[in-house]
Design an enzyme around this catalytic site. Structure first.
Site, PDB file in Angstrom:
ATOM      1  N   CYS A  54      90.805  62.782   0.848  1.00  0.00           N
ATOM      2  CA  CYS A  54      90.763  61.354   0.549  1.00  0.00           C
ATOM      3  C   CYS A  54      89.306  60.924   0.521  1.00  0.00           C
ATOM      4  CB  CYS A  54      91.516  60.547   1.610  1.00  0.00           C
ATOM      5  SG  CYS A  54      93.262  60.974   1.736  1.00  0.00           S
ATOM      6  N   LEU A  98      94.790  60.336  -1.385  1.00  0.00           N
ATOM      7  CA  LEU A  98      95.527  61.458  -1.952  1.00  0.00           C
ATOM      8  C   LEU A  98      96.663  61.728  -0.983  1.00  0.00           C
ATOM      9  CD1 LEU A  98      95.861  63.739  -4.050  1.00  0.00           C
ATOM     10  CD2 LEU A  98      94.395  65.153  -2.602  1.00  0.00           C
ATOM     11  N   ASN A 149      89.553  61.100   6.733  1.00  0.00           N
ATOM     12  CA  ASN A 149      89.851  62.062   5.677  1.00  0.00           C
ATOM     13  C   ASN A 149      90.028  63.407   6.369  1.00  0.00           C
ATOM     14  OD1 ASN A 149      87.725  63.813   3.329  1.00  0.00           O
ATOM     15  ND2 ASN A 149      89.941  63.702   3.348  1.00  0.00           N
ATOM     16  N   GLY A 150      91.199  63.989   6.244  1.00  0.00           N
ATOM     17  CA  GLY A 150      91.386  65.294   6.869  1.00  0.00           C
ATOM     18  C   GLY A 150      92.830  65.572   7.202  1.00  0.00           C
ATOM     19  N   THR A 158      71.643  78.296  -5.740  1.00  0.00           N
ATOM     20  CA  THR A 158      72.795  79.158  -5.449  1.00  0.00           C
ATOM     21  C   THR A 158      74.081  78.348  -5.411  1.00  0.00           C
ATOM     22  OG1 THR A 158      71.349  80.554  -4.124  1.00  0.00           O
ATOM     23  CG2 THR A 158      73.698  80.854  -3.830  1.00  0.00           C
ATOM     24  N   ARG A 163      75.040  77.225  -8.984  1.00  0.00           N
ATOM     25  CA  ARG A 163      75.524  78.350  -9.794  1.00  0.00           C
ATOM     26  C   ARG A 163      76.949  78.750  -9.404  1.00  0.00           C
ATOM     27  NH1 ARG A 163      72.355  83.609  -8.820  1.00  0.00           N
ATOM     28  NH2 ARG A 163      73.978  83.878  -7.256  1.00  0.00           N
TER      29      ARG A 163
END
Length: 475
Positions: A2, A50, A75-76, A337, A340
């Site tokens: 969320c 969500l 959120n979690g 990194t 990519r």
């Protein structure tokens, strides 16, 4: 997954500030809400939802009749919320896992509350009665949170920095926006003006310590001692427990599958436990790469072996380059990194969201850091140095792999689950003698591989598959 956002002591009209909260709308595509806080000037919460667990009462900020003075935005997922509820005989009003924070806080205070949470989380908790604001974030920072504080006490917090960048304030000096430190909580005093003053910032859990919530876990005491067979058995038990507790969802579960050791173990254990738990659908797995690359071929073999509905997502270099701007926007970093390695994960997440109904996505992040999976661990001067570097990598995960995994999935409204970053599994592995954890016989992650040998969970060639040369470390 969320999006959370809150302001305390805004100098600007709240309606102007709301535009900033919409910058993280991708994190919660199901609904959003803004709510101002009565009695305190210019304070409000914003939430993008969500719906994963309680689809009726899961909207936030979460408030319950029993504690009308508490407001929670988080959120979690709290995997042990039902165990804690039963143990302490809490009277729940919703089916929301986050409700456990309100009951634990009311009974024990914030420090014990946060140390008993087995899960991934970032939260903003307001206690109107005691005029306090609390921020907290899980041990590895699997769930993100940033904070903005001005010299005169304007506080803002948000899941992503982009929700704070354009906020207006009256200070001449620029406001600092910083990631909230994982494994910490902060306490603020809330003045009637809505401004805050920080009173305390403390660590509640370190990755090398057995978490305080272990005594309430499904797996109670583990056999002691460092006999190899005992250790291997404990690793298997903790890993299975880590995957099982993460099955908590009302939405379809899928799994990223690269064909490497870590994602293959996660996918295979997920399929095994989904069958045991009676999930009515086939687990979907997702591989991405250029056509017939070694990873895609390996993932195809694992999927056939464990029996998933497998999806292959191919992309061209041109498609990868075209996605770069969006990827960097969501990542909020230029680390080479990270950028990519994020392109493929961003594109596969887009495919999952648009072409399938899987929303909860398991992934293999975190294993390389605590099991010494990077190739440079072969060159460690001694086991103690390798063990120390392992802990360093775990503490920096929130800046690299965990950041990548969260942002690339959240960009498409997916919910990430990372069983290798289970508090008990990591703490146990990091407590083992350093010499047990180093590469052996020229093979990195030897102990983890050995723990699953001869079980037929995944193909033997995958169990002993070496890292591809392009894999690299975060220094």
């Amino acid at each position: 997954m969320c999006g959370i956002w809150a302001l305390f002591g805004s100098d600007e009209c709240l309606s102007v500030q709301f535009n900033s909260a919409m910058k993280i709308a991708h994190r919660g595509p199901d609904a959003f809400r803004f709510e101002s806080i009565s009695k305190f000037a210019n304070c409000c919460f914003g939430f993008h939802w969500l719906a994963i667990v309680d689809q009726l009462y899961g909207m936030q900020p979460l408030r319950i009749q029993k504690f009308p003075y508490l407001w929670l935005c988080y959120n979690g997922e709290i995997y042990n919320h039902l165990r804690l509820k039963a143990h302490f005989e809490f009277d729940y009003q919703t089916m929301v896992d986050g409700e456990i924070l309100l009951h634990l806080y009311e009974r024990f205070g914030v420090e014990k509350m946060i140390s008993l949470l087995d899960g991934v989380f970032a939260f903003i908790l307001l206690d109107v009665a005691n005029r306090k604001v609390f921020l907290g974030r899980d041990t590895y920072g699997v769930r993100p949170m940033f904070k903005l504080v001005t010299d005169d006490g304007f506080l803002a917090a948000c899941s992503e920095a982009k929700g704070l960048m354009a906020l207006s304030h009256t200070m001449d000096s620029p406001a600092s926006i910083t990631p909230f430190p994982p494994g910490h909580f902060e306490v603020f005093d809330l003045k009637m003006s809505g401004k805050v003053e920080s009173l305390q910032l403390d660590r509640f859990h370190s990755c090398t310590s057995e978490p305080r919530h272990a005594i309430y876990d499904a797996v109670k005491m583990l056999p002691q001692g460092f006999d190899l067979e005992t250790v291997k058995s404990n690793i298997r038990v903790l890993f299975e427990n880590a995957v099982r507790k993460r099955l908590m969802a009302h939405r379809r579960i899928g799994c990223l599958l690269s064909g490497g050791l870590d994602s293959s173990l996660v996918a295979a254990m997920l399929v095994k436990l989904a069958r045991e738990e009676g999930l009515e659908y086939k687990i979907q797995t997702f591989a991405i790469g250029t056509e017939d690359s070694p990873d895609v071929q390996a993932a195809r073999g694992v999927a056939a072996y464990i029996g998933t509905e497998h999806h292959e997502v191919n992309f061209t270099p041109q498609e990868g380059i075209a996605a770069l701007d969006e990827v960097i926007f969501h990542l909020e970093t230029y680390d080479i990194t990270t950028v990519r390695s994020s392109v493929a994960m961003y594109l596969v997440s887009n495919y999952i969201r648009s072409k399938t109904d899987s929303v909860v996505i398991f992934s293999g992040e975190g294993s390389d850091e605590f099991t010494q999976g990077y190739l440079y661990f072969h060159k460690a001067p001694n086991p103690t140095a390798a063990a120390e570097d392992s802990v360093r990598l775990m503490k920096e995960l929130y800046l690299f792999d965990v950041l990548r995994a969260d942002r690339t999935t959240a960009a498409h409204g997916l919910e990430l689950r990372v069983p290798f970053l289970d508090h008990r599994l990591t703490a146990y592995y990091l407590s083992l003698p350093p010499e047990m954890r180093v590469p052996k016989n020229g093979v990195e992650k030897h102990l983890l591989r050995d723990a699953f040998k001869d079980l037929n969970l995944i193909p033997e060639n995958i169990l002993w598959r070496r890292k591809e040369a392009h894999s690299c470390m975060h220094g």
